[in-house]
Write a protein that holds these residues in place. Structure first.
Motif, mmCIF file in Angstrom:
data_model
loop_
_atom_site.group_PDB
_atom_site.id
_atom_site.type_symbol
_atom_site.label_atom_id
_atom_site.label_comp_id
_atom_site.label_asym_id
_atom_site.label_seq_id
_atom_site.Cartn_x
_atom_site.Cartn_y
_atom_site.Cartn_z
ATOM 1 N N TYR A 61 -1.312 -1.532 26.786
ATOM 2 C CA TYR A 61 -1.782 -2.392 27.867
ATOM 3 C C TYR A 61 -2.823 -1.670 28.706
ATOM 4 O O TYR A 61 -2.950 -0.434 28.649
ATOM 5 N N LEU A 62 -3.574 -2.427 29.480
ATOM 6 C CA LEU A 62 -4.573 -1.868 30.388
ATOM 7 C C LEU A 62 -3.946 -1.547 31.737
ATOM 8 O O LEU A 62 -3.071 -2.264 32.214
ATOM 9 N N CYS A 63 -4.428 -0.455 32.335
ATOM 10 C CA CYS A 63 -4.002 -0.131 33.701
ATOM 11 C C CYS A 63 -5.120 0.624 34.396
ATOM 12 O O CYS A 63 -6.042 1.126 33.756
ATOM 13 N N LEU A 64 -5.034 0.677 35.697
ATOM 14 C CA LEU A 64 -5.994 1.456 36.476
ATOM 15 C C LEU A 64 -5.678 2.939 36.321
ATOM 16 O O LEU A 64 -4.500 3.321 36.286
ATOM 17 N N PRO A 65 -6.693 3.804 36.225
ATOM 18 C CA PRO A 65 -6.442 5.232 35.985
ATOM 19 C C PRO A 65 -5.477 5.881 36.972
ATOM 20 O O PRO A 65 -4.645 6.690 36.594
ATOM 21 N N LYS A 66 -5.576 5.499 38.239
ATOM 22 C CA LYS A 66 -4.759 6.138 39.259
ATOM 23 C C LYS A 66 -3.383 5.493 39.432
ATOM 24 O O LYS A 66 -2.606 5.912 40.277
ATOM 25 N N LYS A 67 -3.095 4.454 38.616
ATOM 26 C CA LYS A 67 -1.802 3.779 38.717
ATOM 27 C C LYS A 67 -1.023 3.843 37.406
ATOM 28 O O LYS A 67 -0.124 3.040 37.190
ATOM 29 N N ARG A 68 -1.367 4.787 36.551
ATOM 30 C CA ARG A 68 -0.693 4.867 35.260
ATOM 31 C C ARG A 68 0.786 5.177 35.425
ATOM 32 O O ARG A 68 1.644 4.553 34.804
ATOM 33 N N ARG A 69 1.112 6.124 36.288
ATOM 34 C CA ARG A 69 2.513 6.499 36.442
ATOM 35 C C ARG A 69 3.315 5.411 37.144
ATOM 36 O O ARG A 69 4.457 5.119 36.749
ATOM 37 N N SER A 70 2.754 4.814 38.173
ATOM 38 C CA SER A 70 3.495 3.770 38.897
ATOM 39 C C SER A 70 3.731 2.559 38.002
ATOM 40 O O SER A 70 4.784 1.916 38.085
ATOM 41 N N THR A 71 2.768 2.256 37.131
ATOM 42 C CA THR A 71 2.944 1.141 36.195
ATOM 43 C C THR A 71 4.048 1.448 35.200
ATOM 44 O O THR A 71 4.918 0.606 34.930
ATOM 45 N N GLU A 72 4.025 2.661 34.640
ATOM 46 C CA GLU A 72 5.082 3.069 33.711
ATOM 47 C C GLU A 72 6.451 3.014 34.375
ATOM 48 O O GLU A 72 7.439 2.569 33.782
ATOM 49 N N HIS A 73 6.518 3.484 35.605
ATOM 50 C CA HIS A 73 7.773 3.497 36.358
ATOM 51 C C HIS A 73 8.342 2.078 36.483
ATOM 52 O O HIS A 73 9.528 1.843 36.206
ATOM 53 N N ALA A 74 7.491 1.130 36.898
ATOM 54 C CA ALA A 74 7.948 -0.247 37.086
ATOM 55 C C ALA A 74 8.377 -0.883 35.764
ATOM 56 O O ALA A 74 9.412 -1.574 35.691
ATOM 57 N N ILE A 75 7.614 -0.623 34.706
ATOM 58 C CA ILE A 75 7.946 -1.203 33.397
ATOM 59 C C ILE A 75 9.246 -0.629 32.860
ATOM 60 O O ILE A 75 10.127 -1.369 32.388
#
Length: 305
Positions: free
Chosen positions: A253-267
């Motif tokens: 999936y696509l994500c913003l470079p500076k939000k990669r970890r927060s996106t992974e955390h939520a998923i």
């Protein structure tokens, strides 16, 4: 007794040299005063941090250039002889200041060609981070990665010579269409209902990432005007693969470079919650069976284990 007479009497310096020193000091003071006054006006009128930074750097470079020009006119009898003066010392400067000259050329390349700007996340050599400053001889990164997972800040800053842009590749997270592809691999057991697990993962992934697809498409259209960037699809997708210990379902999936970890955390948190609701879905992991005597080993062989 004026200042020039006092200096000549106590230091024995020729009057002409004394005047040039005095005029040089006055010129430096006036230019420094004008620089500070201009910066105050800029900071008062401009509130955006990034614009303030650009104006501050621009004023600094212009003031240095003017200082060199003014002092050169003071110390060189005729301005047209300045070119001759530079010609005489250029060879010595080139040998003695090779690295600073290369770094200065690198700075000009960064300013004109713009391989990256302040605020961009880049990687050069073994260093990765957010560009927080660009100066005449070096640029500065707020370091990410290293011992910290998922591209988060380490708290250190890294100063990189500008000349490295000529000899090292630079990876820019923000140029292009300002998004990066990220992947999360979830492995379930062979006994699990992997199709149900895939449906759950697809819903979770779309919930957290689908909103980026439309904005990414617009950014990709703009980026294609400058770079040869083309993707058939920007929507999230799940790939299926069989591994030795289970079925691997890889979410891309696509994500913003500076939000990669927060996106992974939520998923990941939502995946754990959803999988807990289903008894026919279990995570897989490598296992090893150890036999402590020959009898157990023979029995396991007969049973086909």
């Amino acid at each position: 007794m004026d200042i020039i007479d006092w200096v000549r009497e106590h230091w024995g310096i020729a009057p002409e040299i004394q005047r040039k020193i005095l005029f040089s000091l006055v010129a430096i003071f006036v230019l420094a005063f004008l620089r500070q006054l201009l910066l105050r006006i800029i900071f008062w009128r401009i509130k955006d941090v990034k614009q303030r930074y650009k104006w501050k750097n621009g004023v600094r470079y212009i003031s240095v250039f003017l200082s060199v020009m003014v002092i050169s006119t003071i110390w060189i009898d005729e301005f047209h002889s300045f070119a001759t003066f530079l010609g005489l010392i250029s060879a010595g400067i080139a040998l003695a200041l090779k690295d600073p000259i290369v770094n200065l050329a690198g700075w000009l390349f960064i300013i004109i060609r713009r391989p990256f700007e302040v605020g961009d996340r880049i990687q050069i050599m073994d260093f990765a981070g957010d560009v927080i400053d660009i100066r005449a001889f070096q640029f500065t990164l707020n370091e990410i990665g290293n011992w910290v997972d998922s591209d988060q800040s380490t708290g250190r800053i890294v100063h990189v010579p500008n000349g490295k842009v000529f000899s090292e590749a630079q990876f820019n997270y923000h140029q292009g269409f300002s998004n990066i592809w990220n992947e999360i691999c979830v492995v379930v057991t062979f006994e699990s209902d992997w199709q149900k697990a895939k449906d759950i993962l697809n819903k979770v992934m779309e919930k957290h990432t689908k909103h980026l697809t439309k904005s990414a498409q617009k950014k990709l259209l703009e980026a294609s005007k400058k770079f040869m960037i083309f993707y058939n699809t920007l929507t999230p997708v799940i790939y299926t693969k069989v591994k030795g210990h289970g079925v691997a379902l890889t979410m891309r999936y696509l994500c913003l470079p500076k939000k990669r970890r927060s996106t992974e955390h939520a998923i990941w948190e939502e995946i754990l919650i959803e999988f807990r609701k289903h008894d026919d879905i279990d995570f897989a992991y490598p296992t090893q069976r150890i036999y402590y005597n020959k009898t157990e080993s023979k029995q396991a062989t007969k049973e086909g284990r």
